[in-house]
Design a protein around this motif. Structure first.
Motif, PDB file in Angstrom:
ATOM      1  N   LYS A 243       8.583 165.906 151.799  1.00 21.09           N
ATOM      2  CA  LYS A 243       7.357 165.930 152.586  1.00 21.09           C
ATOM      3  C   LYS A 243       6.581 167.203 152.282  1.00 21.09           C
ATOM      4  N   GLU A 244       5.528 167.073 151.499  1.00 29.03           N
ATOM      5  CA  GLU A 244       4.771 168.253 151.100  1.00 29.03           C
ATOM      6  C   GLU A 244       4.079 168.912 152.283  1.00 29.03           C
ATOM      7  N   GLU A 245       3.699 168.102 153.290  1.00 31.71           N
ATOM      8  CA  GLU A 245       2.977 168.668 154.435  1.00 31.71           C
ATOM      9  C   GLU A 245       3.804 169.705 155.172  1.00 31.71           C
ATOM     10  N   ILE A 246       5.085 169.402 155.390  1.00 34.57           N
ATOM     11  CA  ILE A 246       5.902 170.341 156.165  1.00 34.57           C
ATOM     12  C   ILE A 246       6.204 171.593 155.349  1.00 34.57           C
ATOM     13  N   LEU A 247       6.341 171.443 154.024  1.00 35.91           N
ATOM     14  CA  LEU A 247       6.547 172.622 153.180  1.00 35.91           C
ATOM     15  C   LEU A 247       5.338 173.555 153.259  1.00 35.91           C
ATOM     16  N   THR A 248       4.154 172.968 153.163  1.00 32.51           N
ATOM     17  CA  THR A 248       2.926 173.763 153.228  1.00 32.51           C
ATOM     18  C   THR A 248       2.778 174.428 154.589  1.00 32.51           C
TER      19      THR A 248
ATOM     20  N   VAL B 262       5.186 175.204 156.855  1.00 35.19           N
ATOM     21  CA  VAL B 262       6.165 176.273 157.072  1.00 35.19           C
ATOM     22  C   VAL B 262       5.785 177.517 156.273  1.00 35.19           C
ATOM     23  N   MET B 263       5.333 177.334 155.037  1.00 37.67           N
ATOM     24  CA  MET B 263       4.938 178.495 154.241  1.00 37.67           C
ATOM     25  C   MET B 263       3.759 179.219 154.887  1.00 37.67           C
ATOM     26  N   SER B 264       2.836 178.484 155.472  1.00 36.07           N
ATOM     27  CA  SER B 264       1.709 179.134 156.137  1.00 36.07           C
ATOM     28  C   SER B 264       2.168 179.951 157.333  1.00 36.07           C
ATOM     29  N   ARG B 265       3.203 179.467 158.030  1.00 33.47           N
ATOM     30  CA  ARG B 265       3.770 180.219 159.164  1.00 33.47           C
ATOM     31  C   ARG B 265       4.492 181.469 158.681  1.00 33.47           C
ATOM     32  N   LEU B 266       5.223 181.328 157.576  1.00 32.80           N
ATOM     33  CA  LEU B 266       5.953 182.484 157.042  1.00 32.80           C
ATOM     34  C   LEU B 266       4.991 183.596 156.632  1.00 32.80           C
ATOM     35  N   LEU B 267       3.862 183.220 156.053  1.00 35.60           N
ATOM     36  CA  LEU B 267       2.895 184.220 155.620  1.00 35.60           C
ATOM     37  C   LEU B 267       2.362 185.026 156.800  1.00 35.60           C
ATOM     38  N   LEU B 268       2.269 184.390 157.977  1.00 30.98           N
ATOM     39  CA  LEU B 268       1.774 185.100 159.159  1.00 30.98           C
ATOM     40  C   LEU B 268       2.768 186.139 159.651  1.00 30.98           C
ATOM     41  N   GLY B 269       4.042 185.934 159.338  1.00 34.09           N
ATOM     42  CA  GLY B 269       5.054 186.867 159.819  1.00 34.09           C
ATOM     43  C   GLY B 269       5.656 187.719 158.732  1.00 34.09           C
ATOM     44  N   SER B 270       4.981 187.847 157.598  1.00 34.41           N
ATOM     45  CA  SER B 270       5.592 188.493 156.437  1.00 34.41           C
ATOM     46  C   SER B 270       5.316 189.982 156.322  1.00 34.41           C
ATOM     47  N   SER B 271       4.591 190.586 157.289  1.00 33.30           N
ATOM     48  CA  SER B 271       4.401 192.038 157.245  1.00 33.30           C
ATOM     49  C   SER B 271       5.619 192.721 157.832  1.00 33.30           C
ATOM     50  N   PRO B 272       5.953 193.965 157.413  1.00 34.61           N
ATOM     51  CA  PRO B 272       7.130 194.650 157.917  1.00 34.61           C
ATOM     52  C   PRO B 272       7.151 194.695 159.431  1.00 34.61           C
ATOM     53  N   THR B 273       8.355 194.520 160.001  1.00 34.82           N
ATOM     54  CA  THR B 273       8.532 194.381 161.439  1.00 34.82           C
ATOM     55  C   THR B 273       8.284 195.688 162.168  1.00 34.82           C
ATOM     56  N   THR B 274       7.512 195.625 163.240  1.00 37.84           N
ATOM     57  CA  THR B 274       7.353 196.745 164.143  1.00 37.84           C
ATOM     58  C   THR B 274       7.809 196.332 165.523  1.00 37.84           C
TER      59      THR B 274
ATOM     60  N   ALA C  40      11.096 176.508 147.965  1.00 38.55           N
ATOM     61  CA  ALA C  40       9.673 176.798 148.153  1.00 38.55           C
ATOM     62  C   ALA C  40       9.473 178.242 148.598  1.00 38.55           C
ATOM     63  N   ALA C  41      10.322 178.701 149.517  1.00 37.69           N
ATOM     64  CA  ALA C  41      10.211 180.081 149.996  1.00 37.69           C
ATOM     65  C   ALA C  41      10.562 181.073 148.893  1.00 37.69           C
ATOM     66  N   TYR C  42      11.621 180.787 148.141  1.00 39.42           N
ATOM     67  CA  TYR C  42      12.017 181.696 147.055  1.00 39.42           C
ATOM     68  C   TYR C  42      10.906 181.806 146.010  1.00 39.42           C
ATOM     69  N   ASP C  43      10.319 180.673 145.663  1.00 40.78           N
ATOM     70  CA  ASP C  43       9.259 180.679 144.650  1.00 40.78           C
ATOM     71  C   ASP C  43       8.025 181.443 145.109  1.00 40.78           C
ATOM     72  N   GLN C  44       7.894 181.645 146.427  1.00 43.09           N
ATOM     73  CA  GLN C  44       6.774 182.418 146.960  1.00 43.09           C
ATOM     74  C   GLN C  44       7.156 183.881 147.199  1.00 43.09           C
ATOM     75  N   GLY C  45       8.310 184.294 146.668  1.00 40.70           N
ATOM     76  CA  GLY C  45       8.680 185.702 146.720  1.00 40.70           C
ATOM     77  C   GLY C  45       9.583 186.109 147.851  1.00 40.70           C
ATOM     78  N   TYR C  46      10.168 185.149 148.564  1.00 38.77           N
ATOM     79  CA  TYR C  46      11.024 185.477 149.702  1.00 38.77           C
ATOM     80  C   TYR C  46      12.482 185.633 149.276  1.00 38.77           C
ATOM     81  N   ASP C  47      13.170 186.538 149.957  1.00 35.65           N
ATOM     82  CA  ASP C  47      14.619 186.635 149.885  1.00 35.65           C
ATOM     83  C   ASP C  47      15.157 185.620 150.886  1.00 35.65           C
ATOM     84  N   VAL C  48      15.869 184.603 150.419  1.00 36.80           N
ATOM     85  CA  VAL C  48      16.211 183.446 151.246  1.00 36.80           C
ATOM     86  C   VAL C  48      17.674 183.500 151.666  1.00 36.80           C
ATOM     87  N   PHE C  49      17.912 183.435 152.971  1.00 32.77           N
ATOM     88  CA  PHE C  49      19.260 183.366 153.519  1.00 32.77           C
ATOM     89  C   PHE C  49      19.432 182.031 154.240  1.00 32.77           C
TER      90      PHE C  49
END
Length: 499
Positions: free
Chosen positions: A415-420, A422-434, A114-123
């Motif tokens: 579980k689609e709810e948890i995927l949705t 987690v992705m919403s949380r990732l989007l909040l932290g997806s700007s370059p780190t300062t 799910a993360a990869y399909d949304q453009g994330y580099d996944v480790f």
């Protein structure tokens, strides 16, 4: 999708019951594909696929990266690469699990895809503790290899893997600088952890911030994190007293809890998969396991039949990890490992008692999301709420959410709810780190430490001196009653209440 076809391998004729799958693996430094055969032994009803096999069979790219920790353990950091992406997610498994848990539900139901399909580099991180016992010392004994606690997961394994990710991303984005302690990074990295992985992630964040070291993370999402266990099922009360009491006798004899030979691992794996083919027996085993763990309704039979419980490399548990969990439960605190003597604790922590991680939550300088399962009996929602309350009291930017899940539903179920979520949380932290809201990466950097000689090796005693000063969290409501306002407006509002 790769086709499945019978073939010959290693000069041996293929039997009618053996099936081979051609998989593609990206090498560490060579982007060209290499091929190998993954074997499904249908006659034995076993599955020896690895996480890499599952990823490549579904048509995704794959990398395997070897990471060496400061104490010599060789870890497997796996990757679904997007080399040009500035959005990175690091997934960390829990106890008796591996990176396979993040891809085991296929394309539709897995966090990694799910993360990869949304453009994330996944480790995908893997803790030490596999029966292959990979270490720079090829002759390391079993007693030496398994001599680690949760401390090492949080202060050795996670730092080594995150620093490797940092090194790779800087290199790939062609912005490698001599001074890596700059005000900003050309990428952002969010961590998602489950169970024991959540406790290790919190330990990592707190200790790095207290030492004044960069942790590289922009956000952490913790799914049913371990750390507090006093409300666990009755069976764990026996565990709480039995494990420490018999540690002096059992630890030298049984340094790790694992199945030692390939034959018995294969037998365990075969039985687990056979249970799925015989509903009556499988249902009985499911009921027994659920009863033993306090009524948790996770799909236990299905999970132990997954490929990472095969004969080649099955996860185990260090006896010290078991002792560490028992110490936490007995103390009713989220503590680092107690070595049993003031002198040993002084050598490690700079004080005669182990560090209280939760009492130092105020050092955490990034947003944290904690998630509980209403049906979770291994780590009940009350214990996850305790994390939330103590973080909230300490001023951490924290959000809380809960779902109608059992413990393993966060990773091993569709579980689609948890995927949705987690992705919403990732989007909040997806700007370059300062740099964080605190100076440097933690304002508690060796505050007033008198012993400068220990500062590079030990945690300062004075910086931990206020670990019991956090006021009680009982003043907070039993559940969050309104959206949490800890996160800044640029990151959006956090969720609260039931899912």
């Amino acid at each position: 999708m790769t086709s499945i076809q019978p073939c010959k391998s290693h000069g041996m004729p293929a039997s009618d019951n053996d099936v081979h799958v051609q998989t593609s693996t990206l090498n560490d430094w060579d982007p060209s594909s290499t091929f190998r055969q993954t074997k499904f032994q249908q006659s034995l009803n076993t599955d020896a696929r690895t996480c890499g096999d599952v990823i490549t069979e579904l048509g995704y790219p794959y990398e395997a990266i070897r990471v060496i920790t400061a104490d010599g353990y060789v870890l497997l950091l796996e990757r679904i690469p997007r080399r040009d992406s500035k959005k990175v997610v690091y997934l960390q498994h829990g106890l008796l699990d591996s990176s396979l848990g993040w891809v085991s539900n296929g394309v539709v139901g897995s966090q990694a895809f799910a993360a990869y399909d949304q453009g994330y580099d996944v480790f995908l991180g893997n803790f030490r503790g596999l029966v292959s016992r990979e270490h720079i010392d090829n002759h390391i004994s079993s007693q030496r290899y398994w001599r680690y606690s949760i401390n090492e997961h949080g202060t050795q394994d996670i730092p080594a893997m995150i620093e490797k990710i940092h090194e790779i991303k800087l290199s790939e984005l062609r912005q490698l600088r001599a001074d890596t302690e700059t005000d900003s990074l050309p990428y952002s990295i969010c961590a998602v952890s489950h169970s024991l992985g959540g406790a290790a992630m919190l330990m990592y964040l707190v200790t790095r911030c207290l030492k004044g070291l960069p942790h590289r993370l922009s956000r952490a999402t913790l799914l049913s994190p371990a750390g507090f266990h006093e409300d666990a099922a009755m069976i764990f009360k026996l565990f709480e007293y039995f494990i420490p009491a018999f540690a002096p006798v059992l630890a030298p004899l049984i340094p790790g809890l694992y199945i030692p030979t390939k034959f018995f691992r294969m037998l365990f794996h075969k039985l687990a998969r056979d249970f799925q083919n015989y509903p009556a027996i499988g249902g009985l085993v499911q009921t027994l396991i659920s009863y033993v763990v306090g009524g948790d309704s996770s799909n236990w039979v299905g999970v132990i039949g997954t490929p990472h419980y095969n004969m080649n490399d099955m996860p185990g548990v260090s006896y010290r990890v078991a002792v560490h969990l028992a110490q936490m439960k007995h103390a009713k605190k989220f503590l680092m490992y107690d070595f049993g003597s003031s002198s040993a604790n002084m050598e490690t922590y700079g004080m005669p008692y182990p560090l209280d991680i939760a009492a130092n939550y105020g050092a955490i300088d990034i947003p944290v999301d904690v998630v509980a399962g209403q049906k979770d009996r291994l780590i009940p929602r009350s214990m996850v709420l305790k994390h939330y309350r103590m973080m909230k009291e300490a001023g951490v930017q924290v959000s809380y959410e809960e779902f109608d899940y059992a413990h393993l539903d966060f990773t091993f179920s569709h579980k689609e709810e948890i995927l949705t979520y987690v992705m919403s949380r990732l989007l909040l932290g997806s700007s370059p780190t300062t740099k964080s809201r605190k100076s440097g990466y933690g304002s508690l950097k060796y505050q007033g430490s008198r012993d400068k000689r220990k500062s590079s090796k030990h945690l300062s005693r004075k910086s931990f001196g206020k670990q019991d000063s956090i006021s009680t969290v009982n003043k907070l409501p039993e559940e969050p009653t309104s959206p949490i306002s800890g996160c800044s407006s640029s990151e959006g509002s956090s969720t609260s209440g039931n899912a």
